[in-house]
Design an enzyme around this catalytic site. Structure first.
Site, short mmCIF file in Angstrom:
data_model
loop_
_atom_site.label_atom_id
_atom_site.label_comp_id
_atom_site.label_asym_id
_atom_site.label_seq_id
_atom_site.Cartn_x
_atom_site.Cartn_y
_atom_site.Cartn_z
CD GLU A 47 -5.03 -9.04 4.08
OE1 GLU A 47 -5.09 -7.93 4.61
OE2 GLU A 47 -4.09 -9.38 3.33
NE ARG A 90 1.45 -5.16 3.56
CZ ARG A 90 0.30 -4.69 4.05
NH1 ARG A 90 -0.57 -5.51 4.64
NH2 ARG A 90 0.03 -3.40 4.00
CG HIS A 108 -2.05 -1.00 1.11
ND1 HIS A 108 -3.04 -0.94 0.15
CD2 HIS A 108 -2.33 -2.08 1.87
CE1 HIS A 108 -3.88 -1.94 0.31
NE2 HIS A 108 -3.47 -2.66 1.34
CG ASP A 135 17.85 -13.06 -4.73
OD1 ASP A 135 17.97 -14.05 -3.97
OD2 ASP A 135 17.67 -13.18 -5.96
CG ASP A 151 -7.79 -5.74 2.97
OD1 ASP A 151 -8.48 -5.27 2.05
OD2 ASP A 151 -6.58 -5.52 3.08
#
Length: 248
Positions: A152, A74, A49, A88, A178
């Site tokens: 969620e 995230r 977000h 990585d 959510d």
């Protein structure tokens, strides 16, 4: 050669030790560096977000690396290629949003593990591998990789026990915003039905043997979540902390 870095956050979750964190949406590495010394156990960099993309996460990881705080990233979605790049870059803990069932949780696990344990793509001279200096990195990386998944939606909550049973899932996070929308209360995670669903979910996650997590700015829900057994918790978003501190 260099040793594989220990993931203190993963160890704390395995021991069911409460970990308090900061949700990060500000993209400036200087802000991340400043916040890293504030005493949080973890900081989460949000590419779902916030205006962050995977390449812009790297300087944030570098900024907080000298501090005793665990970095979580995230991704914007369950995507094997995105997760590969995040790993990585040196992230050892990933929080995957919108996991709906055990099959998606299993794919998320596979994305964090090299063959034959999973499907993570192999590269040698990555920051995660100490630029090739960590002996046995590809054989041992999973030992210190921590995978958190988000439930969620109402349908995902019904799958908590199945998701928790997936080997390699290290924690389950309940997303209040959510979830509120899924339960018919968009923009109102403080609705009593949403709060009850959250607390019931936390209890079920603990009963299934996994550490539950939550982000909430509601102090009553925050305390109730801890009381229900939440382990990795946050009540602060850096952008909102800044907003609330700006008083004319």
């Amino acid at each position: 050669m260099t040793d594989l870095p220990r993931n203190h956050f993963k160890a704390a979750l395995a021991a069911m030790q409460v970990q308090r964190g900061l949700w990060c949406q500000i993209t400036d590495p200087l802000v991340a560096e400043m916040a890293a010394g504030a005493g949080f156990d973890w900081m989460l960099f949000d590419t779902e977000h916030a205006p962050l993309e995977v390449p812009s996460v790297l300087p944030l990881l570098q900024a907080v690396a000298p501090f005793p705080v665990s970095a979580i990233v995230r991704p914007r979605v369950l995507d094997v290629a995105l997760m590969k790049k995040i790993l990585d870059h040196g992230a050892q803990t990933i929080l995957v949003p919108m996991i709906q069932n055990a099959e998606e949780a299993a794919l998320a696990v596979a994305a964090t593990r090299y063959p034959p344990r999973g499907i993570r793509g192999v590269a040698g001279a990555t920051r995660a591998a100490g630029f090739g200096r960590i002996a046995g990195y590809h054989q041992r990386a999973h030992e210190e990789t921590c995978l958190l998944v988000q439930v969620e939606t109402a349908s995902a909550l019904a799958q908590i026990e199945a998701i928790a049973a997936v080997e390699g899932v290290d924690g389950i996070f309940i997303g209040p915003a959510d979830l509120a929308a899924s339960l018919g209360h968009p923009g109102n995670p403080a609705h009593p039905a949403v709060k009850e669903a959250i607390l019931d979910g936390i209890r079920r996650i603990r009963a299934a043997g996994k550490p539950p997590g939550i982000l909430t700015m509601d102090p009553v829900l925050y305390d109730a979540a801890l009381g229900a057994g939440a382990i990795f918790v946050s009540k602060a978003i850096d952008l909102l902390v800044l907003r609330n501190g700006l008083k004319p």
